[in-house]
Enzyme design. Structure first.
Site, PDB file in Angstrom:
ATOM      1  N   CYS A   1       0.853  -1.191   0.000  1.00 54.67           N
ATOM      2  CA  CYS A   1       0.000   0.000   0.000  1.00 54.67           C
ATOM      3  C   CYS A   1       0.893   1.247   0.000  1.00 54.67           C
ATOM      4  O   CYS A   1       1.521   1.532  -1.008  1.00 54.67           O
ATOM      5  CB  CYS A   1      -0.979  -0.048   1.170  1.00 54.67           C
ATOM      6  SG  CYS A   1      -2.377   1.102   0.990  1.00 54.67           S
TER       7      CYS A   1
ATOM      8  N   HIS B   1      -3.321  -5.355   0.307  1.00 59.30           N
ATOM      9  CA  HIS B   1      -2.794  -5.773   1.604  1.00 59.30           C
ATOM     10  C   HIS B   1      -2.783  -7.301   1.707  1.00 59.30           C
ATOM     11  O   HIS B   1      -3.724  -7.907   2.229  1.00 59.30           O
ATOM     12  CB  HIS B   1      -3.656  -5.203   2.738  1.00 59.30           C
ATOM     13  CG  HIS B   1      -3.460  -3.739   2.968  1.00 59.30           C
ATOM     14  ND1 HIS B   1      -2.502  -3.246   3.829  1.00 59.30           N
ATOM     15  CD2 HIS B   1      -4.084  -2.664   2.443  1.00 59.30           C
ATOM     16  CE1 HIS B   1      -2.546  -1.937   3.830  1.00 59.30           C
ATOM     17  NE2 HIS B   1      -3.497  -1.545   2.995  1.00 59.30           N
TER      18      HIS B   1
ATOM     19  N   GLU C   1      -1.152  -9.010   3.685  1.00 61.26           N
ATOM     20  CA  GLU C   1      -0.827  -9.420   5.058  1.00 61.26           C
ATOM     21  C   GLU C   1      -2.027  -9.507   5.983  1.00 61.26           C
ATOM     22  O   GLU C   1      -1.911 -10.033   7.097  1.00 61.26           O
ATOM     23  CB  GLU C   1       0.218  -8.453   5.657  1.00 61.26           C
ATOM     24  CG  GLU C   1      -0.326  -7.161   6.249  1.00 61.26           C
ATOM     25  CD  GLU C   1      -0.733  -6.097   5.230  1.00 61.26           C
ATOM     26  OE1 GLU C   1      -0.939  -4.941   5.653  1.00 61.26           O
ATOM     27  OE2 GLU C   1      -0.857  -6.417   4.031  1.00 61.26           O
TER      28      GLU C   1
END
Length: 237
Positions: free
Chosen positions: A91, A181, A183
């Site tokens: 990001c 994202h 993660e």
């Protein structure tokens, strides 16, 4: 005894930690060391780790007045690129990689993206060390209003989405940036500011429902990318 393989992880917001990637990188033999610029922790002047990971945050890559630690992060990113140290930018981190390498980022550009979003892998992904062989239409979590508007010269364009063309790219042989994202999972959505989502007419409950539905397929995809990145870090050490 050989020292541990480590990645320096720059965290920029209270709820912006490495999350699942910390576990997946550890599974791949890479230990993460998190430094939090958002709470005033000092970033090193010299990158002494085996990899650099820069996480997300509600800033532009050069928003130095609101986030005074960002110049130090950009300096570390430049060092990593100069020395071919593996980089993964998420990001804000992906936008920073694009900007430091010569691309361009714009504030509140295009349509914002929130929650689980369909991506499309592009032809260059087929030869990429991290993206080759992944599902051609994976989903990933999004939470952005700013966007990359020009990739650096020579960058490999790896993935796009309907609303945001530059979702994933590679600079050189060892630096990756993503707008999404990889993660996080659905459990992060309740921590997002409700007012920000309402401003864009987004229903948090619907975001959560869809993310829960699509995460069982998405999580293994991004775990594989994390493991491949860990392998790259170990191999380049």
């Amino acid at each position: 005894m050989e020292s541990a393989v480590t990645a320096l992880v720059v965290q920029n917001t209270p709820y912006g930690g490495p999350e699942r990637w910390g576990d997946w990188l550890a599974e791949g033999g890479v230990r993460v060391e998190v430094v939090r610029g958002d709470v005033g922790e000092a970033l090193p002047a010299r990158l002494a780790h085996d990899a650099l990971i820069v996480l997300g945050g509600a800033y532009l890559p050069d928003d130095d007045e609101r986030a005074p630690w960002l110049p130090a992060v950009r300096a570390l990113m430049s060092q990593a690129l100069d020395r071919n140290v593996p980089v993964f930018g998420i990001c804000l981190g992906g936008q920073m990689l694009a900007q430091v390498a010569g691309g361009r980022v714009a504030a509140e550009h295009g349509e914002p993206e929130f929650g689980s979003t369909a991506l499309t892998l592009l032809p260059d992904a087929a030869q990429d060390p991290l993206f080759a062989g992944l599902p051609t239409r994976p989903t990933a979590m999004e939470n952005h209003v700013d966007a990359i508007v020009r990739l650096p010269d020579g960058a490999r364009w790896l993935a796009s989405s309907e609303r945001c063309p530059y979702q994933a790219f590679r600079v050189g042989q060892a630096a990756w940036g993503v707008q999404f994202h990889p993660e996080i999972g659905p459990d992060r959505i309740p921590h997002w500011p409700a007012g920000r989502l309402e401003r864009y007419g987004v229903d948090p409950a619907e975001l959560y429902r869809r993310a829960v539905l699509e995460d069982p397929a998405a999580a293994p995809t991004w775990r594989e990318v994390a493991l491949r990145f860990a392998a790259r870090v170990r191999d380049q050490r």
